[in-house]
Structures are given as structure tokens and as C-alpha cells.
Motif scaffolding. Structure first.
Motif, PDB file in Angstrom:
ATOM      1  N   SER A 164      12.990   9.026   3.684  1.00 29.87           N
ATOM      2  CA  SER A 164      13.162   8.798   5.124  1.00 29.87           C
ATOM      3  C   SER A 164      12.245   7.681   5.621  1.00 29.87           C
ATOM      4  O   SER A 164      11.244   7.335   4.994  1.00 29.87           O
ATOM      5  N   ASP A 165      12.606   7.135   6.782  1.00 29.04           N
ATOM      6  CA  ASP A 165      11.794   6.074   7.402  1.00 29.04           C
ATOM      7  C   ASP A 165      10.429   6.594   7.834  1.00 29.04           C
ATOM      8  O   ASP A 165       9.448   5.846   7.864  1.00 29.04           O
ATOM      9  N   GLU A 166      10.342   7.888   8.216  1.00 30.49           N
ATOM     10  CA  GLU A 166       9.054   8.483   8.615  1.00 30.49           C
ATOM     11  C   GLU A 166       8.066   8.444   7.449  1.00 30.49           C
ATOM     12  O   GLU A 166       6.870   8.189   7.634  1.00 30.49           O
ATOM     13  N   THR A 167       8.582   8.697   6.233  1.00 28.58           N
ATOM     14  CA  THR A 167       7.726   8.648   5.049  1.00 28.58           C
ATOM     15  C   THR A 167       7.172   7.250   4.857  1.00 28.58           C
ATOM     16  O   THR A 167       5.983   7.065   4.563  1.00 28.58           O
ATOM     17  N   VAL A 196      -6.295   2.782   1.697  1.00 25.48           N
ATOM     18  CA  VAL A 196      -7.092   2.941   0.483  1.00 25.48           C
ATOM     19  C   VAL A 196      -6.185   2.619  -0.696  1.00 25.48           C
ATOM     20  O   VAL A 196      -5.152   3.286  -0.897  1.00 25.48           O
ATOM     21  N   PRO A 197      -6.511   1.613  -1.509  1.00 31.05           N
ATOM     22  CA  PRO A 197      -5.595   1.182  -2.579  1.00 31.05           C
ATOM     23  C   PRO A 197      -5.213   2.297  -3.561  1.00 31.05           C
ATOM     24  O   PRO A 197      -4.042   2.475  -3.869  1.00 31.05           O
ATOM     25  N   GLY A 198      -6.201   3.039  -4.079  1.00 30.19           N
ATOM     26  CA  GLY A 198      -5.918   4.086  -5.071  1.00 30.19           C
ATOM     27  C   GLY A 198      -5.045   5.178  -4.498  1.00 30.19           C
ATOM     28  O   GLY A 198      -4.097   5.663  -5.136  1.00 30.19           O
ATOM     29  N   ARG A 199      -5.358   5.581  -3.255  1.00 27.31           N
ATOM     30  CA  ARG A 199      -4.586   6.645  -2.619  1.00 27.31           C
ATOM     31  C   ARG A 199      -3.146   6.181  -2.371  1.00 27.31           C
ATOM     32  O   ARG A 199      -2.178   6.937  -2.552  1.00 27.31           O
ATOM     33  N   LEU A 200      -2.990   4.896  -1.930  1.00 25.21           N
ATOM     34  CA  LEU A 200      -1.665   4.337  -1.678  1.00 25.21           C
ATOM     35  C   LEU A 200      -0.814   4.387  -2.974  1.00 25.21           C
ATOM     36  O   LEU A 200       0.349   4.774  -2.946  1.00 25.21           O
ATOM     37  N   LYS A 241       2.632   3.397   5.203  1.00 24.67           N
ATOM     38  CA  LYS A 241       2.077   2.126   5.676  1.00 24.67           C
ATOM     39  C   LYS A 241       0.692   2.288   6.322  1.00 24.67           C
ATOM     40  O   LYS A 241      -0.081   1.336   6.382  1.00 24.67           O
ATOM     41  N   ASP A 242       0.392   3.504   6.820  1.00 23.61           N
ATOM     42  CA  ASP A 242      -0.901   3.744   7.474  1.00 23.61           C
ATOM     43  C   ASP A 242      -2.042   3.894   6.478  1.00 23.61           C
ATOM     44  O   ASP A 242      -3.219   3.921   6.861  1.00 23.61           O
TER      45      ASP A 242
END
Length: 773
Positions: A147-150, A159-163, A155-156
Motif C-alpha cells: 500500500s501507499d501508506e507503507t 537510519v540506513p540500517g533500519r531502512l 520514507k520517514d
């Protein structure tokens, strides 16, 4: 990676799941060891070690069945469900590596080390994060599974590792691929790896879409075809057409399965059936393909009859059906005997040559009956087109197989007796030479791979017993004749005709004309007169017609005059059939000067030939009359020249040509006559006329003469002997070279005649002329 060892904590193996740090997830736990591990963690500090199983199918995993690197997580909530399982909410804290497994029967315990993340250049990480987000956004647009919400929540994350971990958790990857991401401690490397995975996933999604579209189109087309077929069925049902084309295809498929074809032929049939199914019924080619499949199905490929190899049984049947014809019967019995010994033999190719009506066709039927084989006949009389034998190619309108394949269809077995009737009547023109096409059919070395233009596939004719018939061997092409075993049927003797009439023809005609045996009796003297004076033929076809006429006349008498029985005598025969149609040659009543009796061979059998010589004053002119052929005229010239050269020795005036003209006449002038065998007869008549010595009345003669007086062999001695016997002659003068033919003459005839073999005309004159007083 730190060296600080944390105290031992419970381990929870996960099946088909993997939890990353910073992830919050619900887990349902049902295995006893897993439940115990959670309960112990809740008693302590709610910390548990989560790691994935290598194989999902393992119910009781061991230390070898789980990955070494996992996630240390905190249990946020625990809820016991009614079915006995426990649902927990966990939050991933950080990566950990199992250092040691602690033995415990109740649940898994481990000691672990924390795996710290390794960072690289900040700008590089920022660039990789942007690239990852861009690729992830494209992936979401393509896959439409997220979904777009995900996307907004992802996008918020700054933190690189967490992303990297969160993005990976949303991808549809295998556990093995997700585990690889979990095991990468270096953050830039992890970002690069995930970007690569997303690109691969995008390609897979594109392929899925493409395949999905193709499947959809195929389904739409199939549904459309199904709908149209159902409509067609409904229309055909309204029109009264049962099942339509689909029913035909199902029927043809079943027939192909039951046809016992060789594999290569079956493959061709199925291929053509597939074409037939795709082509519209309205297409012209549709009927061509249907016709072709029908022929493949109905042809016999393996069906055969079992040969009856009982020699006495075969001999009995041949004798029942035919009287005489010993040579042919002997050849058939030889074939059966050889087949019985070898158990496999190529079908022989016999050619029965003889005049019409001698039983060539009926003999072939008897051969089939004696061997318990199916019988099929193909008439070749008047065939001019090669396609009549080999078939037409399917590109032509109205194409059909040739007569050979058509005959095999009628035979229904691969080993019939196949009669090729009138093989000498085939002709050639611009459409081809059918006799050349027959070469392949009648060659035992080639006919196992006979090729018909319509069928196209090769067909085995090696088990077929071919029997050809012909009236004239001279008109059969040499190469074709070479492939056949010729058996000559010269014709029937008077004795044989009488026997055939009594045993076969008369009972048959009595039955066909509605009479009973007790109502009609034809005496032997009447039959003999019928043979001699009402028919003139080598066979018995005309004799059968005359017997049929006798039966009809008798039927009329029985019905109109209310009689119970009709007896046909020699005198009664003329009353029923009228005056005789023919006269047969008879011996002279007295010795005659200048008249000699010759023996002739005609298409109707043998006959006597009276040759008359007359002298009158003149200058040596030789006149020939009686519708003689060129060969016969030359025989007269040769006899005349020989007599002139030997005049003194024969006690003839050497100057007779200067004083006399000579006229040679052969009676029955309307009948054409030709052949060399009247040579010695003409010479004898000439010598008799010139010397005044009479010719013996009981002597008949045959033989060709040369200028030196030699007597050369002739043909048809059997038929000529029969005519001599019938005419009442007692002595036959013949060439010495023909002595070998005496064994073919019936014993009853041979015993009643005296045969004098001669080499020279002097011997003929010595025996034929009456001695001077």
C-alpha cells in the motif's frame, strides 16, 4: 561485533518467518519446546532469541536445522488462544550470533554475541538510501502488492540500517534470501544487496505480468472458442446434425486407436486429425483430410488370415472346383508345401495365360478358398492412366488411391489372394504407362515398400499372393513378364469339356433356371454334339450359354406341356437349339490325290485343315487362296521351291513349272489363317498332285518346312492331337523336336493315335503318301 557475552536466553525457532531489528510482529507458537521457551522468557526479562529454520518442513528442529545469526527480541504481549497455542507480540532489538547451544530437554537455550552494524561513508549511505527508496517505489508501482501508506512510513525512516531491514521485510523473498540480508553487518553492502534484490524482483514481476496477460488472452480465447462451440452445437442440434464436427473428431480418434497401425502411420494419422480439427468444415481441404484419414483407418495394416496348409484339403478343393489344369494345381500345392516347411515365404506372383473361358479367374478364387485366404479382384482391362495403379496425389480434386490400395481395403487383410485380371489389356498414352507402375507391385524385392501417391506412406504387399491373368502373353511388356511365373492354360479337351459340363455347368444351370435334377436329363451323345457343333472355343463359356438355353427350353416345355421330365438326346438337341452352328473337321472317306489334312491351332482350340492343290496348263504360276497370312504364304513358297530343287529325286517332271500353273487352296476362305506349321502339309499335297500318289486318309500332319526339307518344331501339339482324335484320324506326323510335348496330351487321346516323329520331308512323304503299285 563485541566480545561481551550476554547471559543465556531462550531460543525460539521460526518456520517460514524472519524478524529484523526494529520490526514489530505477531507470532503464533504451538510447539511444546517453543511454548516453554516463551514462558521462561516471560519469567525472566521478556528477552528471547529469534532465528529461522533452514527447512520449513522439519517439525522437531535440532541445532543443525537453524541459522546461527538471528535477532534478539523483546516480548511485548502474550495471549493464550482457545486451541492451546500462544500468540505473542515481539519487537526486534538487534542482531545476534549464537555462540553456544545449552542442552535442555524442555526448550532451546543459547549464549550469543551481539552483532554490531558497520557504517561507511555518510554521503555514500545517503545516496544508497535515496536509490533504495526510488527502486522500492518503482517496485510498489509494478507489483501493486504494497500500500501507499507503507511507502509513506518507509520514507520517514532516516537510519540506513533500519531502512534496509524494513524494506527487505516488505519484499516477497525466500527465507534464504532474507537471511542473507540479516547476516550482512556492513550497512552500505546491505543497501547495495537489497537494491540488487529489488531489481531482480521487478524483473520477476514484469515476467509475471507478461505471463499473466498471455494466460488471460489464452483463457479469453479458450472461453470464446468454448462459447462459439456451444453455440455451434446448439445450431447443429436445431438443424438435426448429431454432434457435428466434434463428434466426428472423437469418432475418428477412436477409430485410429483401434486400427492397429504401425507407429509411424499412427503419428501421421494423429497429425492429420489435428489439422482437420483446426480447419473449418466449409474449407475444401477439410473434406480432403477427412477422406485421407478414413483411408488410413480402413486399410488393413496388421490383420491377416491364418493359412490352411493342409495339402490334401487344398488338393480336394482344387479338384472339386476344376477338372484338369494339373500344372496349375501342382504349383499351388508346391507353394503350400514350401510355406509349411519354412513358415515364412514371400507371396508368389503367378500369371495364368490362356484363351477366354478356360477358368483363369475362377481358378484364382479356388486358390483363395483352398488356402482360407480372402479374395479380391482388380480388372486392368483398358487401364491407361498410371494413377489407376499408384493413385492420385492429394492436391488433385477428387483424388483417390490406386486400384491396388483399393483392393487391399476390400480384402481387409494383409495376405489376400489378389487377382490382377486382364493384365495384357493395359495400354499407354500421354497420362503414363500403367504397366511400368505395376513393376513395383509385382516385384517381390520391392513390393514390401509399395508407395501409393494418395497414401504417401509405404505399404507392405509382400504377404499378398498375386495372380495375374492374360489372354495373350505377347502383349505383356518384357520387364513385367519377367517378374511373374507364367503358367499356360491351353484350353480343354473334348473329354474335359464333357466332364465339366456334366459335373459343374449343367447342375449349375439346372439350379439357376429353377429346375430339379429329376426334371431334366441331357444324355452324353447330346453333350458331345453340343461341344462339337454348337460351340467353337478353348474354354467353356459358350458351352455354359448353350446349356443355359437347353435348360430354358426344358423349363418352357415342363410348364406349358405339363410334363414331369425332359430327356435331351442328340436328335432332340436340334429341336431345342436349331441346326448346328459349326462343322468340325472330319477325316476324308477315301485317299485323295492333291489333298492333305493339316492340324491347326486356333484361339478356340485345335482344328483340322484340309489343303487342296490343283494343276492346270500354264507357265509355273503359283496361286494361293483361302485368306492366308504372310507366314503361311511363305511356307507354300518354301515347299514349292524345295519340290523344284528335288524334282528328279521325287520322280517329278523337272519341267513341270513350264507346263503347269499350281493353285493351292485352304477351305473356309472367310476365316483368316496364318502360321508356319502347315509347311509339310502343303508340301505333301503338292507332291501328291505332281506325282499322282494319293495321301492316306487317316493321316494328319503338322510341322514347319525349310528350303532344304528340314522339319522344324511347332506349338499347340496337344490341341492339334485333340482335333485329330475328334476328326477320326489315327496317325499324326509331327516334328521330332516335339516329342517332349507328348506327355501333356491326355492318355485316352494319346493311346488312340499313332505319332510319327520326323526330321525331314522325305520321311513325311514316305509315311503320308500311298505306295505306288
Amino acid at each position: 561485533m563485541t566480545d561481551t557475552t550476554i547471559k543465556q536466553i531462550p531460543l525460539l525457532p521460526l518456520r517460514g518467518l524472519l524478524v529484523y531489528p526494529s520490526m514489530v510482529m505477531h507470532l503464533d507458537v504451538g510447539r511444546d519446546k517453543s511454548v516453554n521457551a516463551i514462558e521462561n522468557a516471560m519469567v525472566e526479562d521478556n528477552i528471547i532469541f529469534l532465528t529461522a529454520q533452514k527447512e520449513v518442513s522439519v517439525d522437531e528442529p535440532t541445532t543443525d536445522d537453524i541459522y546461527t545469526i538471528g535477532t534478539v527480541a523483546k516480548i511485548k504481549q502474550m495471549l493464550k488462544l482457545p486451541n492451546g497455542t500462544i500468540r505473542i507480540l515481539v519487537e526486534g532489538l538487534y542482531r545476534g550470533k549464537i555462540d553456544e547451544h545449552i542442552e535442555d530437554d524442555e526448550y532451546f537455550k543459547v549464549k550469543f554475541n551481539e552483532v554490531e552494524e558497520e557504517h561507511g561513508d555518510q554521503n555514500e549511505e545517503e545516496a544508497l538510501m535515496r536509490n533504495l527508496l526510488e527502486q522500492f517505489e518503482q517496485y510498489i508501482k509494478v507489483s501493486k502488492k504494497i500500500s501507499d501508506e507503507t511507502l509513506a512510513s518507509v520514507k520517514d525512516i532516516d537510519v540506513p540500517g533500519r531502512l534496509a531491514d524494513i524494506v527487505t521485510s516488505h519484499l516477497s523473498l525466500k527465507i534464504k534470501d532474507k537471511q542473507e540480508v540479516l547476516e550482512i553487518a556492513n550497512v552500505p553492502d546491505r543497501l547495495k544487496h537489497i537494491i540488487e534484490l529489488i531489481n531482480n524482483e521487478k524483473e520477476v514481476v514484469h515476467l509475471e505480468k507478461k505471463i499473466g496477460q498471455q494466460v488471460k488472452k489464452s483463457m479469453e480465447r479458450t472461453q470464446k472458442e468454448y462459447y462459439l462451440r456451444e453455440q455451434m452445437k446448439a445450431i447443429q442440434k436445431e438443424l438435426g446434425e448429431k454432434d457435428g464436427k466434434s463428434g466426428e473428431i472423437a469418432e475418428l480418434k477412436e477409430r485410429i486407436e483401434n486400427a492397429n497401425m504401425p507407429e509411424r502411420i499412427e503419428a501421421v494419422a494423429y497429425k492429420e486429425l489435428d489439422r482437420y480439427e483446426k480447419i473449418p468444415s466449409s474449407s475444401a481441404e477439410s473434406s480432403v483430410i477427412r477422406n485421407y484419414i478414413e483411408w488410413l483407418v480402413v486399410l488393413p495394416w496388421t490383420e491377416e488370415t491364418v493359412d490352411n496348409l493342409d495339402i490334401p484339403h487344398a488338393e480336394q478343393i482344387l479338384n472339386e472346383d476344376h477338372y484338369g489344369l494339373d500344372k496349375v494345381k501342382e504349383r499351388i500345392l508346391e507353394y503350400l508345401a514350401v510355406q509349411k516347411l519354412t513358415e515364412s515365404i514371400k507371396g508368389p506372383i503367378l500369371c495364368l495365360v490362356g484363351p477366354p473361358g478356360v477358368g483363369k479367374t475362377s481358378l484364382a478364387k479356388s486358390i483363395a478358398r483352398s488356402m482360407d485366404r480372402n479374395f479380391v479382384r482388380a480388372s486392368l482391362g483398358g487401364v491407361r492412366d498410371e494413377a489407376e495403379i499408384r493413385g492420385h496425389r492429394r492436391t488433385y480434386v477428387g483424388a483417390m488411391p490406386g486400384r491396388i490400395i483399393q483392393g487391399m481395403k476390400k480384402a481387409e487383410t494383409v495376405n489376400p489372394v489378389f487377382l490382377l485380371d486382364e493384365i495384357d489389356k493395359m495400354a499407354s498414352d500421354f497420362r503414363g504407362d500403367p504397366s511400368s507402375a505395376m513393376l513395383e507391385v509385382l516385384d517381390p524385392e520391392q513390393n514390401s515398400n509399395f508407395s501409393d501417391h494418395f497414401i504417401e506412406e509405404t505399404y507392405d504387399l509382400s504377404n499378398v499372393m498375386f495372380v495375374a491373368t492374360a489372354n495373350n502373353m505377347a502383349t505383356i511388356p518384357g520387364p513385367l513378364l519377367d517378374r511373374m511365373e507364367v503358367i499356360t492354360i491351353a484350353g480343354y479337351t473334348e473329354v474335359e469339356k464333357l466332364h465339366i459340363a456334366k459335373e459343374h455347368l449343367l447342375p449349375k444351370q439346372i439350379k439357376e433356371n429353377g429346375l430339379k435334377k429329376s426334371q431334366l436329363q441331357v444324355r452324353e451323345d447330346a453333350l458331345l454334339k453340343l461341344v462339337r457343333q454348337y460351340t467353337r472355343e478353348a474354354g467353356v463359356r459358350g458351352l455354359e450359354r448353350e446349356l443355359a438355353a437347353v435348360c430354358r427350353k426344358a423349363a418352357k416345355i415342363l410348364v406349358s406341356e405339363d410334363k414331369k421330365r425332359v430327356v435331351v438326346t442328340e436328335k432332340k438337341l436340334e429341336t431345342l437349339l436349331g441346326r448346328p452352328k459349326y462343322r468340325y473337321g472330319q477325316a476324308e472317306k477315301e485317299n485323295q490325290v492333291g489333298t492333305a489334312t493339316g492340324l491347326a491351332y486356333t484361339s478356340a482350340g485345335g482344328d483340322t485343315l484340309s489343303i487342296e492343290v490343283s494343276l492346270y496348263p500354264g507357265k509355273g504360276k503359283l496361286t494361293l487362296t483361302g485368306k492366308l497370312g504372310d507366314v503361311m504364304k511363305e511356307s507354300a513358297q518354301a515347299a514349292f521351291s524345295y519340290i523344284r530343287s528335288r524334282a528328279e529325286e521325287l520322280q517329278i517332271d523337272p519341267e513341270f513349272p513350264d507346263k503347269n500353273d499350281i493353285h493351292i487352296h485352304v477351305p473356309e476362305g472367310a476365316t483368316p489363317k496364318d502360321g508356319p506349321s502347315a509347311g509339310i502339309t502343303m508340301a505333301t499335297a503338292l507332291v501328291s498332285a505332281l506325282t499322282g500318289r494319293p495321301v492316306r486318309k487317316e493321316v494328319g500332319m503338322t510341322g514347319e518346312i525349310t528350303l532344304r526339307g528340314r522339319v522344324l518344331p511347332i506349338g499347340g501339339l496337344k490341341e492339334k492331337s485333340l482335333s485329330a482324335h475328334r476328326a477320326g484320324l489315327t496317325t499324326v506326323i509331327m516334328p521330332a523336336d516335339n516329342e517332349k510335348d507328348l506327355e501333356d496330351i491326355p492318355e485316352s487321346v494319346r493311346d488312340s493315335l499313332t505319332y510319327i516323329p520326323v526330321h525331314h520331308l522325305d520321311e513325311v512323304l514316305d509315311k503320308a503318301l500311298v505306295e505306288e503299285k
